[in-house]
Design an enzyme around this catalytic site. Structure first.
Site, short mmCIF file in Angstrom:
data_model
loop_
_atom_site.label_atom_id
_atom_site.label_comp_id
_atom_site.label_asym_id
_atom_site.label_seq_id
_atom_site.Cartn_x
_atom_site.Cartn_y
_atom_site.Cartn_z
N CYS A 304 24.62 -51.49 33.36
CA CYS A 304 24.43 -50.41 34.33
C CYS A 304 25.16 -50.62 35.67
CB CYS A 304 22.96 -50.08 34.53
SG CYS A 304 21.96 -51.42 35.17
N ARG A 334 24.57 -64.32 29.32
CA ARG A 334 23.57 -64.85 30.24
C ARG A 334 23.39 -66.33 29.97
NH1 ARG A 334 18.78 -60.28 30.66
NH2 ARG A 334 20.21 -58.60 31.23
N GLU A 336 21.04 -68.73 29.51
CA GLU A 336 19.59 -68.79 29.27
C GLU A 336 19.07 -70.22 29.33
OE1 GLU A 336 17.47 -66.38 29.13
OE2 GLU A 336 18.57 -64.57 28.56
N ARG A 345 17.04 -65.12 21.64
CA ARG A 345 17.37 -65.37 23.04
C ARG A 345 18.65 -66.18 23.07
NH1 ARG A 345 14.98 -64.63 27.67
NH2 ARG A 345 12.97 -64.23 26.71
N GLU A 353 23.58 -49.85 26.38
CA GLU A 353 22.80 -49.52 27.58
C GLU A 353 23.01 -48.06 27.96
OE1 GLU A 353 22.42 -52.39 30.69
OE2 GLU A 353 21.61 -50.88 32.07
N ASP A 416 8.33 -52.05 28.76
CA ASP A 416 8.84 -53.00 27.77
C ASP A 416 8.37 -52.59 26.38
OD1 ASP A 416 10.20 -54.62 29.49
OD2 ASP A 416 8.85 -56.34 29.34
N GLU A 434 10.06 -59.06 23.40
CA GLU A 434 10.56 -57.85 24.07
C GLU A 434 11.88 -57.49 23.40
OE1 GLU A 434 11.44 -58.03 28.36
OE2 GLU A 434 13.05 -56.59 27.95
N ASN A 437 13.81 -52.22 26.59
CA ASN A 437 13.01 -51.68 27.69
C ASN A 437 13.61 -50.37 28.18
OD1 ASN A 437 15.22 -52.42 29.19
ND2 ASN A 437 14.24 -54.21 30.07
N CYS A 462 17.79 -46.81 33.42
CA CYS A 462 18.56 -47.31 32.28
C CYS A 462 17.61 -47.86 31.23
CB CYS A 462 19.54 -48.39 32.74
SG CYS A 462 18.72 -49.86 33.35
N ARG A 469 17.88 -58.32 19.26
CA ARG A 469 16.41 -58.28 19.31
C ARG A 469 15.86 -57.27 18.30
NH1 ARG A 469 14.38 -60.16 24.70
NH2 ARG A 469 15.64 -62.05 24.99
P1 ATP Z 1 13.55 -61.35 28.71
O1 ATP Z 1 12.31 -61.15 29.55
O2 ATP Z 1 13.28 -61.43 27.25
O3 ATP Z 1 14.41 -62.44 29.24
P2 ATP Z 1 14.95 -59.49 30.27
O4 ATP Z 1 13.84 -58.90 31.05
O5 ATP Z 1 15.78 -60.53 30.89
O6 ATP Z 1 14.38 -60.00 28.86
P3 ATP Z 1 16.61 -57.23 30.53
O7 ATP Z 1 17.41 -57.86 31.59
O8 ATP Z 1 15.69 -56.16 30.93
O9 ATP Z 1 15.83 -58.32 29.71
O10 ATP Z 1 17.60 -56.75 29.38
C1 ATP Z 1 17.32 -55.64 28.55
C2 ATP Z 1 17.32 -55.99 27.09
O11 ATP Z 1 18.42 -56.85 26.77
C3 ATP Z 1 16.10 -56.76 26.60
O12 ATP Z 1 15.03 -55.90 26.32
C4 ATP Z 1 16.63 -57.39 25.35
O13 ATP Z 1 16.65 -56.45 24.30
C5 ATP Z 1 18.05 -57.72 25.70
N1 ATP Z 1 18.22 -59.12 26.12
C6 ATP Z 1 18.04 -59.65 27.33
N2 ATP Z 1 18.29 -60.97 27.36
C7 ATP Z 1 18.64 -61.30 26.09
C8 ATP Z 1 19.02 -62.52 25.44
N3 ATP Z 1 19.12 -63.65 26.11
N4 ATP Z 1 19.30 -62.48 24.13
C9 ATP Z 1 19.23 -61.33 23.43
N5 ATP Z 1 18.88 -60.16 23.98
C10 ATP Z 1 18.58 -60.12 25.28
ZN ZN Z 2 20.32 -51.55 33.50
MG MG Z 3 15.74 -62.63 30.81
#
Ligand code: ATP
Ligand code: ZN
Ligand code: MG
Length: 503
Positions: A304, A334, A336, A345, A353, A416, A434, A437, A462, A469
């Site tokens: 976004c 990311r 992680e 993850r 998006e 979520d 999750e 969202n 967004c 996931r």
């Molecule tokens: P989480 O709490 O699981 O870390 P997030 O709040 O960081 O998720 P957002 O930043 O809102 O997630 O990202 C939106 C979507 O992107 C999530 O709902 C998920 O489907 C996906 N997503 C986010 N981080 C990851 C990841 N590390 N691996 C796979 N999918 C991801």
């Molecule tokens: Zn966004």
């Molecule tokens: Mg996260």
């Protein structure tokens, strides 16, 4: 006094003694205070001295900050001395700037700030003294941002350890699941995926890729296309400018993959490097460090921000609202770290998006339409056991950002979508995944990127459709055997590809 500023103004020459300046300077300061504080507060010149090409002065104020008066004084002083004595103002700085302000109860020892300073808290008030502020810091009003940051950090202390706000919105009935095992383990066993060559990434072979793309197609044809979303194709790198506007650089600097450019593409400059690679068959890291510059962007974290950049500075015609677009091109990266797990993850994931902008009413209506289409996919096609929850970071609920009132009326905020993962244990105690969202963020980003509507308010929001996931949730509940899959999904998958057989 609330605020005390000790400042030094450096001139291009000596304007004479204090007596010489007496008829000029106090009047200029008084005038500057009158113009910058107006009726908001009072300010005064407490003491001052002139020595050589340097004027030192202390400005105190109540009800407004004195540095604006310093800026105005420096400008006027330059004009006056320029006219009468051909002397200009070179620069100014503040060796000491002390402010006092309200703060929530806090443990001052725990608040740090990355500028030279001292901080004391007494009851409901804090006193912050910043040391050695440059002209840029004064012109660009670092002081107010530093105060805000200290207040924010104090507030955060209050929420530390508290759970993120989570309120169940709705859930499906309990279902019986053919899937029992961790789908990542199962996919590895069948050679559908292989742990990637770099951290937190996976190589998806033909079958896994086919399944991921099927999920993507379902999202497009069952959710986005029926609601009139159009695809955009955005760049993969996000500029620092963009992330400064969204606030991501303050919020998550440790979660980005940073992008750096070579300092040159001249093969001559790289010759030592290539020689060493040829001879040693290793990467000469020191040499590489010399030839690659500092990071200049980040690899896409969320899509976004760059979509907002696309619309920045534009006024959108009423007939184009609500704007409904989605990106599926930029791949999210990311860092992680310890949180990595399986395909769920990862450090690199594929996400669609959708981003929407419109009047508050249009967005609320669209949110309900999206929720209905998503429910159709998760119930009728994937047959998942899933639930939705209203989640909004704790500090956001309290801070003006979203507002307590909104957390009750549930207008701005995030929903979520979570799926039960049988392999993690029983429903009540295990962590659900999750898998996507859906947010409405109000004016936060339209303001930050100066996006206007032809008429009235414009909000945005967004939704993050995480394909890994979706796939993990589905396989965790249904298992890897197509005969156990719901017919709606089987129809859309079609024939699975022939896997490469390994001996
Ligand atoms: P989480 O709490 O699981 O870390 P997030 O709040 O960081 O998720 P957002 O930043 O809102 O997630 O990202 C939106 C979507 O992107 C999530 O709902 C998920 O489907 C996906 N997503 C986010 N981080 C990851 C990841 N590390 N691996 C796979 N999918 C991801
Ligand atoms: Zn966004
Ligand atoms: Mg996260």
């Amino acid at each position: 006094m609330e605020n005390e500023l000790v400042a030094e103004i450096l001139l291009s020459g000596s304007p004479g003694s204090r007596e010489d300046l007496e008829p000029l300077l106090p009047g200029l300061v008084e005038d500057a205070f009158r113009r910058t504080l107006g009726t908001r507060g009072t300010g005064r010149l407490v003491e001052w001295s002139a020595e050589g090409d340097r004027i030192t002065l202390r400005l105190d104020s109540d009800g407004g900050r004195p540095h604006q008066a310093l800026l105005a004084t420096a400008r006027r002083l330059g004009e006056e001395l320029g006219r009468s004595r051909k002397i200009g103002v070179r620069s100014f700085r503040a060796p000491r700037y002390r402010v006092s302000f309200a703060i929530g109860a806090t443990n001052e020892a725990k608040i740090t700030l990355a500028l030279p300073h001292t901080l004391t808290v007494e009851g409901p008030r804090a006193t912050l003294e910043l040391l050695d502020l440059s002209e840029e810091a004064l012109r660009d009003n670092w002081i107010d941002r530093a105060i805000q940051l200290v207040q924010e950090k104090a507030k955060r202390q209050g929420y530390e350890g508290k759970e993120q706000y989570w309120a169940l919105l709705g859930k499906t009935a309990e279902k019986s699941h053919t899937g029992r095992a961790d789908p990542t383990e199962e996919m590895i066993r069948r050679n559908w995926i292989r742990g990637g060559p770099t951290k937190g990434k996976w190589f998806l072979g033909p079958t896994a890729a086919h399944l991921l793309r099927t999920m993507e197609r379902i999202a497009r044809t069952e959710v986005l296309e029926p609601l009139g979303f159009e695809e955009v194709v955005q760049p993969h790198h996000d500029s620092f400018d963009i992330l400064l506007k969204t606030g991501h650089l303050e919020g998550l600097p440790g979660e980005f993959y940073y992008v750096a450019e070579p300092t040159t593409r001249d093969p001559k400059a790289w010759e030592t490097f290539t020689d060493l690679v040829t001879i040693t068959r290793k990467v000469p890291m020191d040499e590489l460090g010399r030839l690659v510059g500092p990071p200049s962007a980040v690899s896409c974290y969320a899509q976004c921000p760059t979509i907002y950049w696309w619309l920045s500075g534009r006024t959108i015609a009423t007939e184009s609202l609500p704007v409904k677009v989605f990106d599926r091109t930029a791949i999210s990266n990311r860092y992680e770290s310890g949180g990595r797990h399986g395909l769920e993850r990862v450090d690199e994931f594929h996400r669609i998006e959708p981003v929407y902008l419109g009047t508050p009413d249009q967005l609320l209506e669209l949110r309900e339409a999206l929720r209905a289409r998503y429910a159709h996919v998760f119930d009728d096609i994937l047959d998942l056991e899933w639930r939705t929850a209203w989640v909004t970071p704790f500090y956001l609920q309290q801070a003006g950002g979203v507002g307590v009132e909104d957390s009750e009326r549930r207008i701005k905020g995030t929903i979520d979508y979570e799926a039960y993962l049988p392999y993690r244990g029983d429903r009540a105690t295990s962590e659900w995944l999750e898998f996507q969202n859906l947010s409405i963020v109000g004016e936060k980003y339209t303001k930050a990127f100066t996006i206007r509507a032809q008429k009235g308010e414009i909000w945005s929001g967004c939704s993050g459709i995480g394909l890994e996931r979706w796939l993990s949730a589905f396989l965790a509940q249904k298992g890897l055997d197509p005969k156990d899959w719901p017919s709606g999904f089987r129809d859309r998958v079609g024939k699975l590809p022939d896997e490469v057989r390994f001996l």
